[in-house]
Scaffold this active site. Sequence first.
Site, PDB file in Angstrom:
ATOM      1  CG  PHE A   1      -1.952   1.156   0.948  1.00 28.72           C
ATOM      2  CD1 PHE A   1      -2.885   1.196   0.179  1.00 28.72           C
ATOM      3  CD2 PHE A   1      -1.115   2.026   1.891  1.00 28.72           C
ATOM      4  CE1 PHE A   1      -3.767   2.572   0.335  1.00 28.72           C
ATOM      5  CE2 PHE A   1      -2.272   4.016   2.451  1.00 28.72           C
ATOM      6  CZ  PHE A   1      -3.009   3.592   1.608  1.00 28.72           C
TER       7      PHE A   1
ATOM      8  CG  ASP B   1       5.315   3.306   1.688  1.00 25.93           C
ATOM      9  OD1 ASP B   1       5.993   4.168   2.462  1.00 25.93           O
ATOM     10  OD2 ASP B   1       4.526   3.337   1.123  1.00 25.93           O
TER      11      ASP B   1
ATOM     12  CE  LYS C   1      -0.579   5.390   7.624  1.00 25.17           C
ATOM     13  NZ  LYS C   1      -0.261   5.440   6.372  1.00 25.17           N
TER      14      LYS C   1
HETATM   15  C1  LIG Z   1      -0.386   5.794   5.079  1.00 19.06           C
HETATM   16  C2  LIG Z   1       0.504   4.817   3.785  1.00 19.06           C
HETATM   17  C3  LIG Z   1       0.995   5.501   3.051  1.00 19.06           C
HETATM   18  C4  LIG Z   1      -0.123   7.136   2.850  1.00 19.06           C
HETATM   19  O1  LIG Z   1      -0.141   8.157   3.719  1.00 19.06           O
HETATM   20  P1  LIG Z   1      -1.262   8.684   3.129  1.00 19.06           P
HETATM   21  O2  LIG Z   1      -1.108  10.078   4.368  1.00 19.06           O
HETATM   22  O3  LIG Z   1      -2.165   8.187   3.358  1.00 19.06           O
HETATM   23  O4  LIG Z   1      -0.847   9.510   2.036  1.00 19.06           O
HETATM   24  C5  LIG Z   1       1.330   5.187   2.294  1.00 19.06           C
HETATM   25  N1  LIG Z   1       2.330   4.212   2.512  1.00 19.06           N
HETATM   26  C6  LIG Z   1       2.661   2.999   2.832  1.00 19.06           C
HETATM   27  C7  LIG Z   1       3.491   2.721   4.160  1.00 19.06           C
HETATM   28  C8  LIG Z   1       0.605   3.790   3.924  1.00 19.06           C
HETATM   29  O5  LIG Z   1       0.970   3.224   5.145  1.00 19.06           O
END
Ligand SMILES: *Cc1c(COP(=O)(O)O)cnc(C)c1O
Length: 399
Positions: A128, A213, A242
């Site tokens: 994701f 990521d 986050k």
């Molecule tokens: C939450 C998340 C995103 C996206 O972040 P947003 O602030 O919602 O755009 C991307 N990569 C990972 C691994 C995430 O957990």
Amino acid sequence: MSALYGTYARSDLAFERGEGMRLYDQHGREFLDFHSGIAVNALGHGDPHLVTTLKAAADKVWHTSNVFTIPEQERLGQRLVDSTFADKVFFTNSGAEALECAIKTARHHFHSKGEPDRYEVIAFTGSFHGRTLGTIAAGGNPSYLEGFGPPMPGFKHADPGDLEAVKALVGPQTCAILIEPVQGEGGVTAMSSEFLQGLRQICDEHGLLLIFDEVQCGFGRTGRFFAFEWADITPDIVAVAKAIGGGFPLGACLATEAASASMVPGTHGSTYGGNPLGCAMGNAVLDRIQAPGFLDHVAQMGQRLAWHLQQLAQKYPDYVLELRGKGLLAGIKIAPPVRDFVARLRDDHQLLAIGAGDNVLRLLPPLIVSEADIEDAISRIGAAFDAIEAETASTAAAG
Ligand SMILES: *Cc1c(COP(=O)(O)O)cnc(C)c1O
């Protein structure tokens, strides 16, 4: 009827107040937070240093523009550079934007070297990366892509853990490999160190950029500042968000000088990204996370959580199918449907947790969690299993 887009199956629950590990709703009911606003509230609720910083920042300039120098942003960028692999930082408002910057940086790197056809990114199933058009293509989850027209080209997907599959996808158009060292949303799957090292090796052999990521697994959540540190390797680009703002919308793309050198004026931008308010909060969060002993505490609590989850698994073998994750990004693959189970924990046991793919219950406590909080949460999960057991027995007896 709510005026809002119906994109969330929202609970009616609304919180009024928070303190540390706990949230209170409008009726004063107390909830134990193992959700952290999806890994955002790393310091829990109402951290005094964050509150003081925000109040002080409110008396100063809130926003200028990235066409001016922003001292708080320079300072936060320098601190991240001084304490990580990175040489350069671009600030964003969210995780998806941090990923967009990471992907654009990788593509532009090769464009500037006279290889414009090298734009393809190898990503992974179960991942994701956000909800923008670019990041849903990177994530490759069919249910997030459906209905939004042709996916943005330039992404191929391999199964995590399968180095041979990755090698088979590398071609003359490949520019980068993109992976979450611990998949969050997809089902809380921690990549092995061997696999991550293998990806580094493939990147080195073919001159590719390695992008992590760490939007969810980074910023201390696994007990190291970055989750990739457990594998003892160095990436070229990392996306974070986050936890970085502790609840203030902030994200960042970190890169080496070599990977990001072509990102000159005109190549990328953001109106809000890295504004004075956001970076004041980013600096305050970093003060706390980089304080001596903080990450040791997270690592220790991660071990205690894993131990208590093993006890739970032994006690409830019919309900706990598999334990996953790393540190304070923990997953339990459970037998009951996870969506119902999350609602049951919330409504009947006042425990906030979150679902993930593959019917996994995801536990993401604030990093300030204590062992007593962990024991409390585990006993609430056990009580929820007991309640299901009792309901099943009474249904069977009635039938
Ligand atoms: C939450 C998340 C995103 C996206 O972040 P947003 O602030 O919602 O755009 C991307 N990569 C990972 C691994 C995430 O957990």
